[in-house]
Design a protein around this motif. Structure first.
Motif, PDB file in Angstrom:
ATOM      1  N   LYS A   1      10.341   1.514   0.890  1.00  0.00           N
ATOM      2  CA  LYS A   1      11.734   1.108   0.482  1.00  0.00           C
ATOM      3  C   LYS A   1      12.657   1.044   1.622  1.00  0.00           C
ATOM      4  CE  LYS A   1       9.775   1.012  -4.018  1.00  0.00           C
ATOM      5  NZ  LYS A   1       9.517  -0.062  -4.394  1.00  0.00           N
ATOM      6  N   PRO A   2      13.543   0.168   1.173  1.00  0.00           N
ATOM      7  CA  PRO A   2      14.776   0.026   2.391  1.00  0.00           C
ATOM      8  C   PRO A   2      15.417   1.469   2.495  1.00  0.00           C
ATOM      9  CG  PRO A   2      14.838  -1.815   0.733  1.00  0.00           C
ATOM     10  CD  PRO A   2      13.912  -0.992   0.271  1.00  0.00           C
ATOM     11  N   GLY A   3      15.466   1.657   3.669  1.00  0.00           N
ATOM     12  CA  GLY A   3      16.103   3.166   4.113  1.00  0.00           C
ATOM     13  C   GLY A   3      15.249   4.063   4.709  1.00  0.00           C
ATOM     14  N   GLU A   4      13.786   3.942   4.263  1.00  0.00           N
ATOM     15  CA  GLU A   4      12.624   4.730   4.911  1.00  0.00           C
ATOM     16  C   GLU A   4      12.587   4.417   6.270  1.00  0.00           C
ATOM     17  OE1 GLU A   4       9.355   6.022   2.458  1.00  0.00           O
ATOM     18  OE2 GLU A   4      10.097   4.234   0.765  1.00  0.00           O
ATOM     19  N   LYS A   5      12.177   5.526   6.960  1.00  0.00           N
ATOM     20  CA  LYS A   5      12.000   5.250   8.378  1.00  0.00           C
ATOM     21  C   LYS A   5      10.390   5.091   8.774  1.00  0.00           C
ATOM     22  CE  LYS A   5      16.108   8.370   9.394  1.00  0.00           C
ATOM     23  NZ  LYS A   5      16.706   7.125   9.904  1.00  0.00           N
ATOM     24  N   ILE A   6      10.268   4.257   9.849  1.00  0.00           N
ATOM     25  CA  ILE A   6       9.045   4.187  10.317  1.00  0.00           C
ATOM     26  C   ILE A   6       8.982   4.104  11.905  1.00  0.00           C
ATOM     27  CG2 ILE A   6       7.943   2.646   8.554  1.00  0.00           C
ATOM     28  CD1 ILE A   6       8.785   0.085  10.002  1.00  0.00           C
ATOM     29  N   ARG A   7       7.736   4.377  12.568  1.00  0.00           N
ATOM     30  CA  ARG A   7       7.824   4.414  13.900  1.00  0.00           C
ATOM     31  C   ARG A   7       6.879   2.984  14.617  1.00  0.00           C
ATOM     32  NH1 ARG A   7       5.900   8.916  14.520  1.00  0.00           N
ATOM     33  NH2 ARG A   7       7.860   9.916  15.092  1.00  0.00           N
TER      34      ARG A   7
ATOM     35  N   VAL B   1       0.812  -1.210  -0.025  1.00  0.00           N
ATOM     36  CA  VAL B   1       0.070  -0.033  -0.101  1.00  0.00           C
ATOM     37  C   VAL B   1       0.744   1.214  -0.128  1.00  0.00           C
ATOM     38  CG1 VAL B   1      -1.883   1.302   1.156  1.00  0.00           C
ATOM     39  CG2 VAL B   1      -1.941  -1.259   0.922  1.00  0.00           C
ATOM     40  N   LEU B   2       1.831   1.408   1.008  1.00  0.00           N
ATOM     41  CA  LEU B   2       2.678   2.583   1.145  1.00  0.00           C
ATOM     42  C   LEU B   2       3.851   2.620   0.003  1.00  0.00           C
ATOM     43  CD1 LEU B   2       2.741   2.829   5.126  1.00  0.00           C
ATOM     44  CD2 LEU B   2       1.351   4.133   3.208  1.00  0.00           C
ATOM     45  N   ARG B   3       4.200   1.117  -0.283  1.00  0.00           N
ATOM     46  CA  ARG B   3       5.197   0.949  -1.328  1.00  0.00           C
ATOM     47  C   ARG B   3       6.592   1.558  -0.583  1.00  0.00           C
ATOM     48  NH1 ARG B   3       3.517  -1.283  -6.000  1.00  0.00           N
ATOM     49  NH2 ARG B   3       1.366  -1.147  -6.495  1.00  0.00           N
TER      50      ARG B   3
ATOM     51  N   ASP C   1       9.910  -8.521   2.158  1.00  0.00           N
ATOM     52  CA  ASP C   1       9.485  -9.598   1.324  1.00  0.00           C
ATOM     53  C   ASP C   1       7.950  -9.890   1.741  1.00  0.00           C
ATOM     54  OD1 ASP C   1       8.954 -11.379   3.955  1.00  0.00           O
ATOM     55  OD2 ASP C   1      11.360 -11.817   3.619  1.00  0.00           O
ATOM     56  N   SER C   2       7.198 -10.878   1.063  1.00  0.00           N
ATOM     57  CA  SER C   2       6.028 -10.992   1.137  1.00  0.00           C
ATOM     58  C   SER C   2       5.452 -11.442   2.506  1.00  0.00           C
ATOM     59  CB  SER C   2       5.646 -11.957   0.300  1.00  0.00           C
ATOM     60  OG  SER C   2       6.078 -13.270   0.399  1.00  0.00           O
TER      61      SER C   2
END
Length: 248
Positions: free
Chosen positions: A34-40, A30-32, A58-59
């Motif tokens: 990628k590696p390197g992006e930050k999440i909380r 949904v958000l697509r 991965d899936s």
């Protein structure tokens, strides 16, 4: 920064392994992201919040590296339970969504004498499951550190018994008078460990129901000279308390 809730067993020494299928699908498809992006990531069991960088996707699993633990707390210093008389239609969904955004810790649907809605056990369970999904979504959107619970539907007597555990109980009532009294009561909520708020359905409370709240030491208050809808009264009370209790 997008926020998700995780279980304690997803936290490992090398980082956080997100395995919840809904979270994995949301982040990856949904958000697509990628590696390197930050999440909380928030873990209610550990009462911790993690700022992370995505390493791999991965899936079935997303692996995130922990960069910081325990960011800014977004919880009120007081546990607030909203005892909401069952309203008609889909009003409960709006009430839950906004109550969670404002800071409610728990929502208790209550079948009062004047509640028009009557649900059998099967329908009630489906409703509560739906309401908890709405609470989770609202908690994510408002960056809460926890997901407020929507309990099973209680009778009014059960709700009164449940509210005995609250440090203070409020019941806005259309026949109450005296804004000076309301201001005094609201100010006295500072420093309370827990507060319960009773809100009636469209038809309001019966006098006996108001008396039952008074019998457990509850405060009867007014919210002004105007009659508020059931979906407005609880949110107004929560907003006032949030303003008074919010810490810098």
């Amino acid at each position: 920064m997008f926020q998700f809730f995780i279980d304690a067993d997803e936290i490992m020494e090398d980082g956080i392994h997100i395995k919840n299928p809904q979270s994995v699908n949301h982040i990856k498809n949904v958000l697509r992201m990628k590696p390197g992006e930050k999440i909380r990531l928030c873990c209610e069991a550990k009462e911790k919040e993690y700022t992370c960088s995505i390493i791999s996707l991965d899936s079935e699993e997303i692996f995130a590296q922990i960069e910081d633990i325990d960011g800014e707390s977004r919880e009120l210093p007081c546990e607030i339970t909203l005892y909401q008389g069952l309203p008609k239609g889909d009003k409960m969904e709006l009430i839950i969504q906004k109550a969670v955004e404002i800071g409610a810790s728990r929502i208790v649907p209550v079948a009062t004498k004047r509640s028009v809605v009557k649900l059998d056990e099967k329908r009630a369970k489906k409703k509560v499951d739906r309401w908890n999904l709405i609470a989770e979504s609202a908690a994510k959107q408002s960056k809460r550190n926890r997901i407020p619970q929507v309990t099973s539907i209680m009778t009014y007597a059960m709700a009164i018994e449940d509210a005995k555990d609250c440090s203070s109980v409020l019941i806005p009532y259309e026949d109450a008078r005296g804004m000076s009294h309301t201001r005094e009561v609201m100010e006295s909520m500072k420093g309370q460990a827990s507060i319960g708020i009773f809100i009636g359905p469209e038809g309001g409370f019966e006098d006996k129901e108001v008396e039952m709240v008074k019998e457990i030491g509850g405060h009867v208050i007014t919210l002004g000279h105007r009659i508020l809808r059931t979906e407005t009264a609880g949110l107004t009370t929560l907003s006032i308390l949030s303003y008074l209790l919010e810490e810098d």
